[in-house]
Design a protein around this motif. Structure first.
Motif, short mmCIF file in Angstrom:
data_model
loop_
_atom_site.label_atom_id
_atom_site.label_comp_id
_atom_site.label_asym_id
_atom_site.label_seq_id
_atom_site.Cartn_x
_atom_site.Cartn_y
_atom_site.Cartn_z
N SER A 178 -29.95 -28.35 56.07
CA SER A 178 -29.29 -28.71 54.82
C SER A 178 -27.82 -28.28 54.78
N ASN A 179 -27.40 -27.44 55.71
CA ASN A 179 -26.00 -27.03 55.78
C ASN A 179 -25.24 -27.76 56.89
N ILE A 180 -25.83 -28.82 57.41
CA ILE A 180 -25.13 -29.70 58.35
C ILE A 180 -24.88 -31.02 57.64
N LEU A 181 -23.64 -31.27 57.26
CA LEU A 181 -23.28 -32.50 56.57
C LEU A 181 -22.88 -33.56 57.59
N LEU A 182 -23.05 -34.83 57.20
CA LEU A 182 -22.77 -35.94 58.10
C LEU A 182 -21.70 -36.85 57.49
N ASP A 183 -20.66 -37.16 58.27
CA ASP A 183 -19.62 -38.04 57.76
C ASP A 183 -20.04 -39.50 57.91
N GLU A 184 -19.11 -40.41 57.68
CA GLU A 184 -19.44 -41.83 57.68
C GLU A 184 -19.90 -42.31 59.05
N LYS A 185 -19.52 -41.60 60.11
CA LYS A 185 -19.94 -41.97 61.46
C LYS A 185 -21.07 -41.08 61.96
N LEU A 186 -21.68 -40.33 61.06
CA LEU A 186 -22.78 -39.41 61.36
C LEU A 186 -22.36 -38.28 62.28
N ASN A 187 -21.06 -37.94 62.24
CA ASN A 187 -20.60 -36.74 62.93
C ASN A 187 -21.00 -35.52 62.12
N PRO A 188 -21.54 -34.47 62.74
CA PRO A 188 -21.99 -33.30 61.98
C PRO A 188 -20.85 -32.37 61.61
N LYS A 189 -20.97 -31.76 60.43
CA LYS A 189 -19.99 -30.76 59.98
C LYS A 189 -20.74 -29.59 59.37
N ILE A 190 -20.50 -28.42 59.91
CA ILE A 190 -21.15 -27.22 59.38
C ILE A 190 -20.53 -26.89 58.03
N SER A 191 -21.38 -26.62 57.04
CA SER A 191 -20.89 -26.35 55.69
C SER A 191 -21.46 -25.04 55.16
N ASP A 192 -21.01 -24.68 53.97
CA ASP A 192 -21.50 -23.53 53.21
C ASP A 192 -21.29 -22.21 53.93
N PHE A 193 -20.10 -21.64 53.73
CA PHE A 193 -19.73 -20.38 54.36
C PHE A 193 -19.80 -19.21 53.39
N GLY A 194 -20.56 -19.37 52.31
CA GLY A 194 -20.66 -18.31 51.32
C GLY A 194 -21.28 -17.03 51.84
N LEU A 195 -22.12 -17.14 52.88
CA LEU A 195 -22.78 -15.96 53.44
C LEU A 195 -22.17 -15.52 54.76
N ALA A 196 -21.14 -16.21 55.21
CA ALA A 196 -20.56 -15.92 56.52
C ALA A 196 -19.95 -14.53 56.57
N ARG A 197 -19.99 -13.93 57.76
CA ARG A 197 -19.40 -12.61 57.98
C ARG A 197 -18.30 -12.71 59.03
N LEU A 198 -17.19 -12.05 58.75
CA LEU A 198 -16.04 -12.03 59.63
C LEU A 198 -16.10 -10.79 60.51
N PHE A 199 -15.89 -10.97 61.82
CA PHE A 199 -15.91 -9.85 62.76
C PHE A 199 -14.52 -9.69 63.35
N PRO A 200 -13.67 -8.86 62.75
CA PRO A 200 -12.32 -8.67 63.28
C PRO A 200 -12.32 -7.87 64.57
N GLY A 201 -11.26 -8.01 65.32
CA GLY A 201 -11.11 -7.24 66.55
C GLY A 201 -12.16 -7.57 67.58
#
Length: 387
Positions: A178-201
């Motif tokens: 459900s977090n993989i969106l599809l454009d008009e050509k059915l190319n996948p796009k990862i969505s929903d970064f509300g839970l994402a974690r950043l790993f610096p360094g």
């Protein structure tokens, strides 16, 4: 509220500073400061957030289709007023998506913060999310094998960017259909970064008691022990690959016996040398070698041993190289299932919501939770809100 408003003010200042620093560059390279939408503009675009324009509901809040004055279609994601952790997720998603750009990641156009209203404005993708197609017997027929393989490779490229090529390493934490969106050509796009974690360094992992994600996709070491790394996304990706190939959810109570659990059933078929029996029956034609490779890859990504799972560089090489020989997968890991789970179908923003708060109850019987392949040794009490 004050934290979010301060964040937006700081964000505006940073963008203005970026423009000043890059004043000597060409006009087409200027950093735009026009990412803040007025509430009135979004109200008009969505017909005042009418039900007719509603795309669906998620843990974050409702999502609406909008038409901007310039004719551009957008998806407006509203933060629910009563969402306890939505402000943090909102800030997180804005900060992350403004830093990253990739063809296989959804594009954030801007945000709106006025009074109690907080919204994210995305590009609108007409073909909704992957689960809208893949789990529907009729709609799944429109996804032939070439398209499915293209979607898998596109997701790999998006994750490879997040894990290895982005300015800072990013772990998504909620990779699912459900977090993989599809454009008009059915190319996948990862969505929903509300839970994402950043790993610096050079940080590669962390241990946390705050578990967030979706049951059935969560890596066992993270769900049980709070050990978060890029291999957590790898595990989720492995489950997703098996779903794309088979055309079924990772846990389906309508399927009896050994088939109820997708990962366990795939492992059983692999051991018996019947791996192609997992392929979606709606696929009348498919590349046998590619299908077998994808199933084996899914099992490799879902291995109980964290170190044995391939990283995204290796995964990309496996899919793109004709000469690469896949190793044999080891035992798959445990993946828990929520006792309470509801799914709301949306247009491009389908969400699987799990009863949530914080914390995780560890299994009562296990000396080696990572190696024992058991569906009964995980007991989850609660998870972060929003998914």
């Amino acid at each position: 509220m004050g934290l979010l408003c301060s964040f937006c003010v700081c964000l505006q200042k940073k963008l203005k500073a970026a423009n000043s620093a890059g004043a000597d560059k060409a006009d087409d390279e200027d950093v735009s400061t026009d990412i803040f939408f007025e509430l009135n503009t979004l109200q008009i675009a969505t017909n005042f957030f009418s039900e007719a324009n509603k795309l669906g509901n998620g843990g974050f809040g409702p999502v609406y289709k909008g038409l901007m004055p310039n004719g551009q279609q957008v998806a407006v994601k509203k933060l629910s007023i009563d969402s306890r952790q939505g402000v943090k997720q909102f800030s997180n998603e804005v900060k992350l998506l403004l830093r990253i750009q990739h063809r296989n990641l959804v594009i954030l156009l801007g945000c709106c913060v006025e009074g109690p209203e907080k919204m994210l404005v995305y590009e609108y993708l007409p073909n909704r999310s992957l689960d809208y197609f893949i789990f529907d017997k009729k709609k799944s027929r429109s996804l032939d094998w070439t398209t499915r393989f293209h979607i898998i490779t596109g997701i790999v490229k998006g994750l490879l960017y997040l894990h290895e090529e982005a300015p800072s390493r990013i772990i998504h934490r909620d990779i699912k259909a459900s977090n993989i969106l599809l454009d008009e050509k059915l190319n996948p796009k990862i969505s929903d970064f509300g839970l994402a974690r950043l790993f610096p360094g050079e940080d590669t992992h962390l241990n946390t008691f705050r578990i967030a994600g979706t049951h059935g996709y969560m890596a066992p070491e993270y769900a049980i022990h709070g050990y978060l790394s890029v291999k957590s996304d790898i595990f989720s990706f492995g489950i997703l690959v098996l779903e794309i190939v088979s055309g079924r959810k990772n846990h389906d109570v309508q399927l009896g016996g050994q088939q109820i659990d997708l990962l366990g059933y795939a492992w059983l078929l692999y051991q018996e040398g019947k791996i192609l029996e997992l392929v979606d029956q709606s696929l009348t034609k498919y590349n046998v070698d590619e299908a077998a490779m994808c199933i084996q890859l899914g099992l490799l990504c879902c291995q109980a041993s964290v170190t044995d799972r391939p990283d995204m560089n290796t995964t990309h090489l496996m899919l793109s190289s004709d000469s690469f020989t896949l190793p044999k997968p080891g035992k798959p890991g445990i993946h828990g299932r929520a006792p309470r789970r509801t799914t709301t179908s949306t247009s491009g923003f389908t969400k699987t919501n799990t009863s949530t708060q914080s914390g995780v109850t560890k299994a009562s019987t296990s000396n080696s939770l990572m190696e024992d392949y058991s569906r009964n040794s995980i007991s989850v009490s609660s998870f972060d809100e929003g998914r």
